[in-house]
Design a protein around this motif. Structure first.
Motif, short mmCIF file in Angstrom:
data_model
loop_
_atom_site.label_atom_id
_atom_site.label_comp_id
_atom_site.label_asym_id
_atom_site.label_seq_id
_atom_site.Cartn_x
_atom_site.Cartn_y
_atom_site.Cartn_z
N GLY A 15 10.13 -0.83 7.77
CA GLY A 15 9.27 -2.08 7.25
C GLY A 15 9.77 -2.98 8.47
O GLY A 15 8.49 -3.17 9.55
N ALA A 16 10.95 -3.26 8.88
CA ALA A 16 11.32 -4.09 10.29
C ALA A 16 10.62 -3.39 11.35
O ALA A 16 9.96 -3.68 12.27
N LEU A 17 10.90 -2.23 11.65
CA LEU A 17 11.15 -1.78 12.49
C LEU A 17 9.19 -0.85 12.50
O LEU A 17 8.37 -1.63 13.76
N ASN A 18 8.84 -0.93 11.25
CA ASN A 18 7.13 -0.65 11.71
C ASN A 18 6.26 -2.72 11.92
O ASN A 18 5.08 -2.14 12.94
N TRP A 19 7.04 -3.44 11.93
CA TRP A 19 6.67 -4.53 11.92
C TRP A 19 6.81 -5.19 13.40
O TRP A 19 5.77 -5.63 14.52
N GLY A 20 7.77 -4.89 13.47
CA GLY A 20 8.38 -4.86 15.47
C GLY A 20 7.14 -3.97 16.26
O GLY A 20 7.11 -4.25 17.67
N LEU A 21 6.85 -2.63 16.16
CA LEU A 21 6.06 -1.85 16.35
C LEU A 21 4.39 -3.09 16.90
O LEU A 21 3.47 -2.47 17.30
N VAL A 22 4.10 -3.64 15.44
CA VAL A 22 2.50 -3.63 15.00
C VAL A 22 2.25 -5.15 15.80
O VAL A 22 2.13 -5.07 17.05
N ALA A 23 3.77 -5.78 16.86
CA ALA A 23 3.91 -7.09 16.97
C ALA A 23 4.06 -6.80 18.66
O ALA A 23 3.23 -6.95 19.64
N LEU A 24 4.30 -5.51 18.60
CA LEU A 24 4.53 -5.22 20.35
C LEU A 24 3.76 -4.11 20.50
O LEU A 24 3.39 -4.01 22.09
N THR A 41 -5.50 0.81 4.95
CA THR A 41 -4.64 1.08 4.55
C THR A 41 -5.45 2.17 3.12
O THR A 41 -6.26 2.51 3.27
N ASN A 42 -4.39 2.55 2.15
CA ASN A 42 -5.19 3.49 1.28
C ASN A 42 -3.74 2.98 0.00
O ASN A 42 -3.33 2.42 0.43
N ALA A 43 -3.99 3.65 -1.34
CA ALA A 43 -2.90 3.85 -2.10
C ALA A 43 -2.04 4.00 -1.74
O ALA A 43 -0.72 3.05 -2.49
N VAL A 44 -1.15 4.62 -0.91
CA VAL A 44 -0.34 5.17 -0.38
C VAL A 44 0.86 4.33 0.22
O VAL A 44 1.60 3.84 -0.29
N THR A 45 -0.55 4.18 1.59
CA THR A 45 0.43 3.23 2.31
C THR A 45 0.93 1.65 1.79
O THR A 45 1.32 1.14 1.83
N ARG A 46 -0.29 1.79 0.89
CA ARG A 46 -0.52 0.49 0.01
C ARG A 46 1.59 0.04 -0.65
O ARG A 46 2.13 -0.61 -1.77
N ILE A 47 1.50 1.37 -1.53
CA ILE A 47 2.56 1.53 -2.33
C ILE A 47 3.92 1.74 -1.07
O ILE A 47 4.97 0.57 -2.16
N ILE A 48 3.67 2.46 -0.47
CA ILE A 48 5.06 1.64 0.80
C ILE A 48 5.50 0.73 1.32
O ILE A 48 6.37 -0.11 1.14
N TYR A 49 3.92 -0.28 1.97
CA TYR A 49 4.26 -1.50 1.48
C TYR A 49 4.76 -2.78 0.84
O TYR A 49 5.24 -3.77 0.83
N GLY A 50 4.58 -2.02 -0.50
CA GLY A 50 5.06 -2.61 -1.08
C GLY A 50 6.67 -2.85 -2.10
O GLY A 50 7.49 -3.65 -2.41
N LEU A 51 6.33 -1.23 -2.16
CA LEU A 51 8.19 -1.18 -1.85
C LEU A 51 9.32 -1.96 -1.05
O LEU A 51 9.86 -1.94 -1.24
N VAL A 52 8.75 -1.74 0.38
CA VAL A 52 9.21 -2.03 1.44
C VAL A 52 9.36 -3.84 0.76
O VAL A 52 10.34 -4.51 1.08
N GLY A 53 8.76 -4.72 0.78
CA GLY A 53 8.30 -6.53 -0.29
C GLY A 53 9.50 -6.23 -0.69
O GLY A 53 10.12 -7.24 -1.44
N LEU A 54 9.19 -5.72 -2.33
CA LEU A 54 10.33 -5.43 -3.45
C LEU A 54 11.40 -5.46 -2.38
O LEU A 54 12.57 -5.88 -2.96
N SER A 55 12.02 -4.49 -1.48
CA SER A 55 13.26 -3.98 -0.93
C SER A 55 14.02 -5.40 -0.38
O SER A 55 15.16 -5.28 -0.57
#
Length: 78
Positions: A15-24, A41-55
């Motif tokens: 998640g941190a690397l993804n946000w870094g790529l988003v910013a840069l 987004t789709n269902a799969v990406t929302r699940i991944i983003y949700g798992l990152v948040g829960l982590s």
């Protein structure tokens, strides 16, 4: 819990690397992996983003244990 801590840590890093790529670079790696454009987004990406948040929440709650600091131990050393 150690395995869950490792999984949560790995997801938080992703998640941190993804946000870094988003910013840069305005590039969303998770979306790109699933064939989507930036910001889509789709269902799969929302699940991944949700798992990152829960982590992240899991790791915040586990900070005392992960750093070796607990209330009982800190009180005994005071």
């Amino acid at each position: 819990m150690k395995k869950l801590d490792v999984v949560a840590g790995a997801l938080a890093i992703v998640g941190a690397l993804n946000w870094g790529l988003v910013a840069l670079a305005e590039f969303d790696l998770v979306a790109a992996i699933f064939g989507l454009d930036f910001g889509e987004t789709n269902a799969v990406t929302r699940i991944i983003y949700g798992l990152v948040g829960l982590s992240g929440l899991w790791l915040v709650a586990r900070i005392p244990a992960l750093t070796g600091r607990t209330a009982a131990r800190d009180h005994a050393n005071a």
